[in-house]
Design a protein around this motif. Structure first.
Motif, short mmCIF file in Angstrom:
data_model
loop_
_atom_site.label_atom_id
_atom_site.label_comp_id
_atom_site.label_asym_id
_atom_site.label_seq_id
_atom_site.Cartn_x
_atom_site.Cartn_y
_atom_site.Cartn_z
N VAL A 90 41.61 36.91 30.20
CA VAL A 90 40.92 36.58 31.44
C VAL A 90 41.89 36.58 32.62
O VAL A 90 42.99 36.02 32.55
CB VAL A 90 40.23 35.20 31.34
N CYS A 91 41.47 37.23 33.70
CA CYS A 91 42.24 37.25 34.94
C CYS A 91 41.51 36.41 35.98
O CYS A 91 40.30 36.54 36.15
CB CYS A 91 42.38 38.68 35.46
N ARG A 92 42.25 35.58 36.66
CA ARG A 92 41.68 34.74 37.72
C ARG A 92 42.37 35.16 39.02
O ARG A 92 43.59 35.19 39.09
CB ARG A 92 41.94 33.28 37.42
N ARG A 93 41.57 35.49 40.05
CA ARG A 93 42.17 35.90 41.31
C ARG A 93 41.38 35.36 42.49
O ARG A 93 40.20 35.04 42.38
CB ARG A 93 42.29 37.42 41.39
N ILE A 94 42.05 35.28 43.62
CA ILE A 94 41.47 34.75 44.84
C ILE A 94 40.66 35.85 45.54
O ILE A 94 41.12 36.98 45.66
CB ILE A 94 42.56 34.21 45.78
N VAL A 95 39.47 35.49 46.00
CA VAL A 95 38.60 36.45 46.70
C VAL A 95 38.07 35.82 47.98
O VAL A 95 38.26 34.63 48.24
CB VAL A 95 37.43 36.91 45.80
N TYR A 96 37.40 36.64 48.79
CA TYR A 96 36.77 36.19 50.03
C TYR A 96 37.77 35.47 50.95
O TYR A 96 37.51 34.39 51.48
CB TYR A 96 35.58 35.29 49.75
N GLY A 97 38.94 36.10 51.09
CA GLY A 97 39.93 35.56 52.02
C GLY A 97 40.48 34.21 51.64
O GLY A 97 40.96 33.46 52.48
N GLY A 98 40.43 33.88 50.34
CA GLY A 98 40.99 32.63 49.86
C GLY A 98 40.00 31.50 49.73
O GLY A 98 40.38 30.36 49.43
N THR A 99 38.73 31.77 49.93
CA THR A 99 37.72 30.70 49.88
C THR A 99 37.14 30.52 48.49
O THR A 99 36.39 29.57 48.25
CB THR A 99 36.57 31.00 50.86
N ALA A 100 37.44 31.41 47.55
CA ALA A 100 36.87 31.30 46.20
C ALA A 100 37.77 31.98 45.19
O ALA A 100 38.66 32.76 45.53
CB ALA A 100 35.47 31.94 46.16
N PHE A 101 37.54 31.63 43.90
CA PHE A 101 38.24 32.25 42.79
C PHE A 101 37.23 33.03 41.95
O PHE A 101 36.09 32.61 41.80
CB PHE A 101 38.95 31.21 41.91
N ARG A 102 37.66 34.14 41.39
CA ARG A 102 36.80 34.93 40.51
C ARG A 102 37.51 35.14 39.18
O ARG A 102 38.70 35.44 39.13
CB ARG A 102 36.50 36.29 41.15
N LYS A 103 36.76 34.96 38.09
CA LYS A 103 37.29 35.23 36.75
C LYS A 103 36.75 36.57 36.27
O LYS A 103 35.56 36.85 36.39
CB LYS A 103 36.87 34.13 35.77
N GLU A 104 37.64 37.40 35.74
CA GLU A 104 37.25 38.71 35.26
C GLU A 104 37.93 38.99 33.92
O GLU A 104 39.04 38.53 33.67
CB GLU A 104 37.64 39.80 36.26
N CYS A 105 37.26 39.73 33.06
CA CYS A 105 37.86 40.12 31.78
C CYS A 105 37.43 41.54 31.44
O CYS A 105 36.44 42.05 31.97
CB CYS A 105 37.48 39.16 30.66
N PHE A 106 38.19 42.18 30.58
CA PHE A 106 37.91 43.55 30.17
C PHE A 106 37.03 43.58 28.93
O PHE A 106 37.24 42.81 27.99
CB PHE A 106 39.22 44.30 29.88
N LYS A 107 36.05 44.47 28.93
CA LYS A 107 35.17 44.67 27.78
C LYS A 107 35.48 45.97 27.05
O LYS A 107 34.71 46.42 26.21
CB LYS A 107 33.70 44.67 28.23
N VAL A 108 36.60 46.58 27.40
CA VAL A 108 37.03 47.84 26.79
C VAL A 108 38.40 47.60 26.16
O VAL A 108 39.06 46.59 26.42
CB VAL A 108 37.09 48.96 27.83
N PRO A 109 38.89 48.53 25.31
CA PRO A 109 40.16 48.29 24.59
C PRO A 109 41.38 48.12 25.48
O PRO A 109 42.32 47.42 25.12
CB PRO A 109 40.30 49.54 23.71
N TYR A 110 41.38 48.76 26.66
CA TYR A 110 42.57 48.72 27.51
C TYR A 110 42.23 48.17 28.89
O TYR A 110 41.11 48.32 29.38
CB TYR A 110 43.17 50.13 27.65
#
Length: 308
Positions: free
Chosen positions: A120-140
């Motif tokens: 899981v990757c967590r990064r800042i979005v919307y100019g620093g007003t929120a955090f988004r969690k993202e993950c990969f559903k593919v092998p790489y």
């Protein structure tokens, strides 16, 4: 449970110990891919990776010319994550790796973790007003990261194998000329004390006062984005913020820093923040451990004299 393999691809050697130490907490195997000759690559034998692969960069070649060759190595694993240094060159390389690996690129991740067996990757979005969690559903997967995201200290390790990459550069980019940057660089991530310069500074010549304070406390000088990009008073490598360098010193003294969320995202891991600003309503005071409302042109010289 850790993932099987992480590949760290970087055009900078000094970030490898931190990146490798962080990757070791997430993966069973860590491979560092670097650029340069064999002698340069051997300087990274103690970076913490299980193996170092170097890509010989000739006079007219660029790191991104090796994107296909690096992707071929990654594909030898049934699944893997590729972490790329978040430099200008690294971003270009990450995009090409994403194409060759047929996957997405998550840029400027602020935190990496394993959750329910997913990377899981967590990064800042919307100019620093929120955090988004993202993950990969593919092998790489390909992720760009900056130094300072791992809350661990790099540890020394035994030397590892250093081998040349199997593939060749594709020579897709032709170098026409070289224009060297005439600016110094500082390793703000490793600094224990930092003087943070904001737009409250009236003139470029006044940076000398900030450097004197930094020298007095044994630290380095960093700045907010406008000081580096708008005023061009300091190198961009000194800019701290969400899209700049993220630091975690023991002490940070903010001089004339307003405290916008984009900048706070780069300094909020400091153990102690001391803010000096003539505007008592400046947002920086909400994020500071100690605040002093006043004219920094009077306060800083007094501090230098007192601490000398």
């Amino acid at each position: 449970m850790a993932i099987q393999s992480i590949f760290i691809v970087s055009d900078s050697y000094f970030v490898l110990p931190e990146f490798c130490a962080g990757a070791k907490t997430l993966a069973d195997s860590v491979t560092a891919v670097v650029f340069g000759n064999e002698e340069e690559a051997k300087s990274a034998v103690n970076c913490g990776a299980d193996k170092v692969i170097y890509c010989p960069t000739l006079e007219n070649s660029a790191p991104e010319d090796y994107a296909a060759a690096i992707a071929d190595i990654v594909k030898k694993e049934s699944s893997a994550i590729v972490l790329v240094n978040n430099s200008i060159r690294g971003k270009c390389l990450a995009g090409k790796l994403g194409v060759y690996l047929d996957t997405a690129v998550i840029s400027a991740a602020n935190e990496l973790s394993m959750e329910n067996d997913s990377f899981v990757c967590r990064r800042i979005v919307y100019g620093g007003t929120a955090f988004r969690k993202e993950c990969f559903k593919v092998p790489y997967g390909v992720v760009t990261i900056s130094s300072g995201i791992f809350d661990i200290e790099p540890v020394s390790s035994e030397s590892c194998d250093v081998i040349p990459i199997e593939g060749q550069a594709l020579d897709t980019i032709k170098r026409i000329s070289i224009e060297e940057k005439k600016e110094g660089t500082v390793n703000l991530v490793a600094a224990k004390r930092i003087v943070d310069v904001g737009r409250g500074l009236a003139a470029k010549e006044d940076l000398e006062m900030c450097h004197q304070l930094s020298k007095t406390i044994g630290g380095e000088v960093g700045c907010s984005r406008p000081v580096a990009e708008n005023n061009k008073w300091m190198p961009k490598s000194c800019y701290m913020g969400i899209t700049g360098v993220q630091v975690k010193p023991e002490l940070l003294i903010a001089l004339g820093v307003s405290g916008q969320v984009q900048h706070i995202g780069g300094i909020n891991k400091a153990k102690v923040i001391v803010a000096i600003n003539k505007d008592k309503a400046a947002p920086i005071f909400k994020n500071a451990d100690f605040g002093l409302v006043g004219d920094m042109y009077k306060i800083v010289p007094a501090l230098i004299e007192k601490l000398s």
